[in-house]
Design a protein around this motif. Structure first.
Motif, PDB file in Angstrom:
ATOM      1  N   CYS A  20     -29.446  23.302  12.392  1.00 60.73           N
ATOM      2  CA  CYS A  20     -30.708  22.850  12.992  1.00 60.73           C
ATOM      3  C   CYS A  20     -31.634  22.647  11.715  1.00 60.73           C
ATOM      4  CB  CYS A  20     -31.325  23.961  14.005  1.00 60.73           C
ATOM      5  SG  CYS A  20     -30.297  24.274  15.446  1.00 60.73           S
ATOM      6  N   LEU A  21     -32.165  21.463  11.571  1.00 60.88           N
ATOM      7  CA  LEU A  21     -33.182  21.042  10.631  1.00 60.88           C
ATOM      8  C   LEU A  21     -34.052  20.270  11.349  1.00 60.88           C
ATOM      9  CD1 LEU A  21     -30.956  20.531   7.497  1.00 60.88           C
ATOM     10  CD2 LEU A  21     -32.440  22.306   7.824  1.00 60.88           C
ATOM     11  N   ASP A  22     -35.378  20.324  10.815  1.00 64.91           N
ATOM     12  CA  ASP A  22     -36.436  19.473  11.188  1.00 64.91           C
ATOM     13  C   ASP A  22     -37.085  18.747  10.072  1.00 64.91           C
ATOM     14  OD1 ASP A  22     -38.397  18.006  12.665  1.00 64.91           O
ATOM     15  OD2 ASP A  22     -39.008  19.686  13.856  1.00 64.91           O
ATOM     16  N   ILE A  23     -36.858  17.650   9.558  1.00 67.89           N
ATOM     17  CA  ILE A  23     -37.579  17.105   8.390  1.00 67.89           C
ATOM     18  C   ILE A  23     -38.504  16.046   8.890  1.00 67.89           C
ATOM     19  CG2 ILE A  23     -36.593  15.888   6.240  1.00 67.89           C
ATOM     20  CD1 ILE A  23     -33.777  16.920   6.736  1.00 67.89           C
ATOM     21  N   LYS A  24     -39.690  16.424   8.188  1.00 73.40           N
ATOM     22  CA  LYS A  24     -40.899  15.620   8.528  1.00 73.40           C
ATOM     23  C   LYS A  24     -40.786  14.257   7.835  1.00 73.40           C
ATOM     24  CE  LYS A  24     -43.444  19.742   8.885  1.00 73.40           C
ATOM     25  NZ  LYS A  24     -44.413  20.768   8.237  1.00 73.40           N
ATOM     26  N   LYS A  25     -41.613  13.147   8.239  1.00 76.32           N
ATOM     27  CA  LYS A  25     -41.939  11.910   7.594  1.00 76.32           C
ATOM     28  C   LYS A  25     -42.339  12.243   6.028  1.00 76.32           C
ATOM     29  CE  LYS A  25     -43.645   7.462   8.550  1.00 76.32           C
ATOM     30  NZ  LYS A  25     -42.157   6.696   8.903  1.00 76.32           N
ATOM     31  N   LYS A  26     -41.892  11.260   5.351  1.00 76.73           N
ATOM     32  CA  LYS A  26     -42.169  11.262   3.717  1.00 76.73           C
ATOM     33  C   LYS A  26     -41.696  12.662   3.077  1.00 76.73           C
ATOM     34  CE  LYS A  26     -46.175   8.422   4.440  1.00 76.73           C
ATOM     35  NZ  LYS A  26     -47.666   8.173   4.463  1.00 76.73           N
ATOM     36  N   ASP A  27     -40.834  13.592   3.538  1.00 78.03           N
ATOM     37  CA  ASP A  27     -40.421  14.672   2.885  1.00 78.03           C
ATOM     38  C   ASP A  27     -39.774  14.248   1.869  1.00 78.03           C
ATOM     39  OD1 ASP A  27     -41.685  16.732   4.031  1.00 78.03           O
ATOM     40  OD2 ASP A  27     -40.204  17.565   5.290  1.00 78.03           O
ATOM     41  N   PHE A  28     -39.413  15.028   0.812  1.00 84.35           N
ATOM     42  CA  PHE A  28     -38.478  14.957  -0.373  1.00 84.35           C
ATOM     43  C   PHE A  28     -37.807  16.264  -0.020  1.00 84.35           C
ATOM     44  CE2 PHE A  28     -36.995  12.806  -3.904  1.00 84.35           C
ATOM     45  CZ  PHE A  28     -36.049  13.743  -4.212  1.00 84.35           C
ATOM     46  N   PHE A  29     -36.754  16.263   0.797  1.00 88.73           N
ATOM     47  CA  PHE A  29     -36.020  17.557   1.419  1.00 88.73           C
ATOM     48  C   PHE A  29     -34.821  18.026   0.699  1.00 88.73           C
ATOM     49  CE2 PHE A  29     -33.435  20.197   4.037  1.00 88.73           C
ATOM     50  CZ  PHE A  29     -34.484  20.971   4.840  1.00 88.73           C
ATOM     51  N   ALA A  30     -34.812  19.072   0.084  1.00 90.67           N
ATOM     52  CA  ALA A  30     -33.642  19.453  -1.013  1.00 90.67           C
ATOM     53  C   ALA A  30     -32.542  20.437  -0.220  1.00 90.67           C
ATOM     54  CB  ALA A  30     -34.124  20.065  -2.253  1.00 90.67           C
ATOM     55  N   LEU A  31     -31.495  19.885  -0.477  1.00 90.80           N
ATOM     56  CA  LEU A  31     -30.423  20.905   0.396  1.00 90.80           C
ATOM     57  C   LEU A  31     -29.511  21.544  -0.666  1.00 90.80           C
ATOM     58  CD1 LEU A  31     -29.370  21.563   3.299  1.00 90.80           C
ATOM     59  CD2 LEU A  31     -27.497  19.333   2.886  1.00 90.80           C
ATOM     60  N   ILE A  32     -29.516  22.871  -0.882  1.00 95.50           N
ATOM     61  CA  ILE A  32     -28.837  23.383  -1.880  1.00 95.50           C
ATOM     62  C   ILE A  32     -28.131  24.518  -1.309  1.00 95.50           C
ATOM     63  CG2 ILE A  32     -30.784  23.060  -3.620  1.00 95.50           C
ATOM     64  CD1 ILE A  32     -31.860  25.855  -3.220  1.00 95.50           C
ATOM     65  N   GLY A  33     -26.913  24.903  -2.090  1.00 94.20           N
ATOM     66  CA  GLY A  33     -25.991  25.946  -1.754  1.00 94.20           C
ATOM     67  C   GLY A  33     -24.970  25.943  -2.953  1.00 94.20           C
ATOM     68  N   PRO A  34     -23.886  26.693  -2.489  1.00 94.05           N
ATOM     69  CA  PRO A  34     -22.894  27.013  -3.553  1.00 94.05           C
ATOM     70  C   PRO A  34     -22.046  25.928  -3.280  1.00 94.05           C
ATOM     71  CG  PRO A  34     -23.285  28.876  -2.464  1.00 94.05           C
ATOM     72  CD  PRO A  34     -23.942  27.992  -1.823  1.00 94.05           C
ATOM     73  N   THR A  35     -20.979  25.744  -4.419  1.00 92.06           N
ATOM     74  CA  THR A  35     -20.029  24.562  -4.248  1.00 92.06           C
ATOM     75  C   THR A  35     -19.115  24.670  -2.897  1.00 92.06           C
ATOM     76  OG1 THR A  35     -19.834  24.292  -6.690  1.00 92.06           O
ATOM     77  CG2 THR A  35     -18.156  23.540  -5.405  1.00 92.06           C
ATOM     78  N   GLY A  36     -18.876  23.816  -2.407  1.00 92.05           N
ATOM     79  CA  GLY A  36     -18.031  23.988  -1.086  1.00 92.05           C
ATOM     80  C   GLY A  36     -18.637  24.453   0.314  1.00 92.05           C
ATOM     81  N   SER A  37     -20.139  24.610   0.032  1.00 95.18           N
ATOM     82  CA  SER A  37     -20.824  25.059   1.346  1.00 95.18           C
ATOM     83  C   SER A  37     -21.102  23.933   2.272  1.00 95.18           C
ATOM     84  CB  SER A  37     -22.245  25.757   0.591  1.00 95.18           C
ATOM     85  OG  SER A  37     -23.060  24.708   0.199  1.00 95.18           O
ATOM     86  N   GLY A  38     -20.819  22.866   2.171  1.00 97.99           N
ATOM     87  CA  GLY A  38     -20.926  21.956   3.133  1.00 97.99           C
ATOM     88  C   GLY A  38     -22.139  20.927   3.099  1.00 97.99           C
ATOM     89  N   LYS A  39     -22.781  20.915   1.753  1.00 97.57           N
ATOM     90  CA  LYS A  39     -23.934  20.024   1.813  1.00 97.57           C
ATOM     91  C   LYS A  39     -23.889  18.381   1.765  1.00 97.57           C
ATOM     92  CE  LYS A  39     -24.631  21.538  -2.545  1.00 97.57           C
ATOM     93  NZ  LYS A  39     -23.354  22.498  -2.766  1.00 97.57           N
ATOM     94  N   SER A  40     -22.656  18.095   0.830  1.00 94.60           N
ATOM     95  CA  SER A  40     -22.231  16.656   1.072  1.00 94.60           C
ATOM     96  C   SER A  40     -21.708  16.261   2.379  1.00 94.60           C
ATOM     97  CB  SER A  40     -21.188  16.348   0.070  1.00 94.60           C
ATOM     98  OG  SER A  40     -21.743  16.437  -1.323  1.00 94.60           O
ATOM     99  N   LEU A  41     -20.994  17.271   3.266  1.00 91.74           N
ATOM    100  CA  LEU A  41     -20.704  17.037   4.357  1.00 91.74           C
ATOM    101  C   LEU A  41     -21.630  16.890   5.382  1.00 91.74           C
ATOM    102  CD1 LEU A  41     -17.609  17.263   5.621  1.00 91.74           C
ATOM    103  CD2 LEU A  41     -18.051  19.351   6.287  1.00 91.74           C
ATOM    104  N   LEU A  42     -22.821  17.697   5.273  1.00 95.76           N
ATOM    105  CA  LEU A  42     -23.839  17.289   6.132  1.00 95.76           C
ATOM    106  C   LEU A  42     -24.723  16.028   6.000  1.00 95.76           C
ATOM    107  CD1 LEU A  42     -25.769  18.635   8.198  1.00 95.76           C
ATOM    108  CD2 LEU A  42     -26.839  19.832   6.649  1.00 95.76           C
TER     109      LEU A  42
END
Length: 353
Positions: A20-42
């Motif tokens: 569940c994520l709610d990203i606002k207009k004009k945000d620069f939203f950073a998705l971080i986590g360990p390798t293999g956590s699902g960042k690129s998949l998301l």
């Protein structure tokens, strides 16, 4: 602007679980986590490259969960930039236009504007093979931006660059975000990049969101031991309160740590902890300091991290701290193994979780 509701995506050995994520207009939203956590998949799920098993994705209040990739008005730039080696710069930038119903005049207006803004005028006829990493990055961004997407997805956009180009490219990304005012989601492992570029973000682990919110809150006010350790808060101790005082233990002894305030915790649910970022601790003169927390200790280890040192110290009462200081401290404070030092920190940098 972009909203993810209970997104689930399952593979035989991995899954995104109730994202569940709610990203606002004009945000620069950073998705971080360990390798293999699902960042690129998301990221690829948002782009429509992977179908969700459950949940909804909304872009500007429109349900795009089942929309085709080309209908989402979302652009993605990968870390290797994925440029076509058999096409020149102009052809790469214009490649995606043919899949969208954009009038030729509008295409050329956007092309001219991007070439001018991104400084590509001198290389538009060149092939891809001999371009620098920074030039390839700008071309990949131009190819994405010419479609005027509502959302820009960046998958490790700076990791493929040499250190000499890294800072320049980071400044460039900030400029692009400010000038085009485009909502951006970036996957990154580099905390320096995240802190400089991002205003909001989330930490993901094993396909689950662990913490989300303002970047400053994520790094300065982590909500768990995992997030604290992940964002570099090394000095983590379980604590308890007694008569409005906070104590940690070392070698069976109670040691008082002064906090500004501690959150209310349900001890039945989890053991509360405090954390102190190593860069917030100072090597000091005990007679000339107003810190609420002051300790005597002996240096156990000194590790080099480029222009910084990590100094590991054991206090007189066996409490272990890591302190990060500039390399010049080695000379100015004559730091060496077994040297006794005084160090301290103010109460307002002690975080509880």
């Amino acid at each position: 602007m972009i909203k993810l509701e209970n997104i689930k995506l399952s593979f035989p050995d991995f899954s995104l679980d109730n994202i569940c994520l709610d990203i606002k207009k004009k945000d620069f939203f950073a998705l971080i986590g360990p390798t293999g956590s699902g960042k690129s998949l998301l990221l690829e799920t948002i782009a429509g490259l992977l179908p969700v098993n459950e949940g909804k994705i909304f872009l500007e209040n429109i349900d795009i969960t089942d929309s085709l990739v080309e209908k989402r008005n979302i652009a993605i730039v990968y870390q290797d930039f994925a440029l076509f080696p058999h096409l020149n710069v102009t052809q790469n930038i214009l490649y995606g236009v043919k899949y969208h119903n954009i009038p030729p005049k509008t295409v050329m207006e956007r092309f001219d504007m991007l070439v001018n803004t991104l400084g590509l005028g001198k290389i538009i006829k060149r092939g891809i093979a001999n371009l620098s990493g920074g030039e390839k990055q700008r071309i990949a961004l131009a190819r994405a931006l010419i479609l005027k997407p509502s959302l820009l997805l960046l998958d490790e956009p700076l990791s493929a660059l040499d250190p000499i180009f890294h800072e320049e490219a980071k400044e460039f990304l900030k400029k692009v975000h400010q000038e085009f005012e485009i909502t951006t989601i970036m996957v990154s492992h580099n905390f320096s990049d995240v802190l400089y570029l991002g205003n909001r973000g989330a930490i993901i682990k094993n396909g689950k969101i662990m913490q989300k919110g303002e970047i400053e809150d994520i790094f300065e006010r982590p909500n768990s031991i995992f997030t604290a350790q992940f964002v570099g808060m090394k000095n983590i101790f379980p604590f308890y309160t007694n008569r409005d005082k906070t104590f940690v233990q070392a070698a069976g002894k109670d040691i008082e740590i002064v906090l500004n305030s501690a959150r209310n915790f349900d001890i039945k649910q989890a053991q509360p902890h405090i954390g102190i970022r190593p860069e917030d601790i100072s090597i000091i003169d005990k007679n000339n300091c107003k810190f609420e927390n002051i300790f005597n200790g002996k240096i156990e280890k000194i590790s080099s991290y480029g222009i910084y040192l990590n100094v590991s110290v054991v206090t007189d009462n066996s409490l272990k701290f890591d302190i990060i200081v500039p390399r010049i401290y080695m000379r100015d404070h004559q730091l060496e193994i077994k040297k006794e030092i005084v160090f301290g920190f103010p109460s307002n940098i002690v975080h509880s979780f």
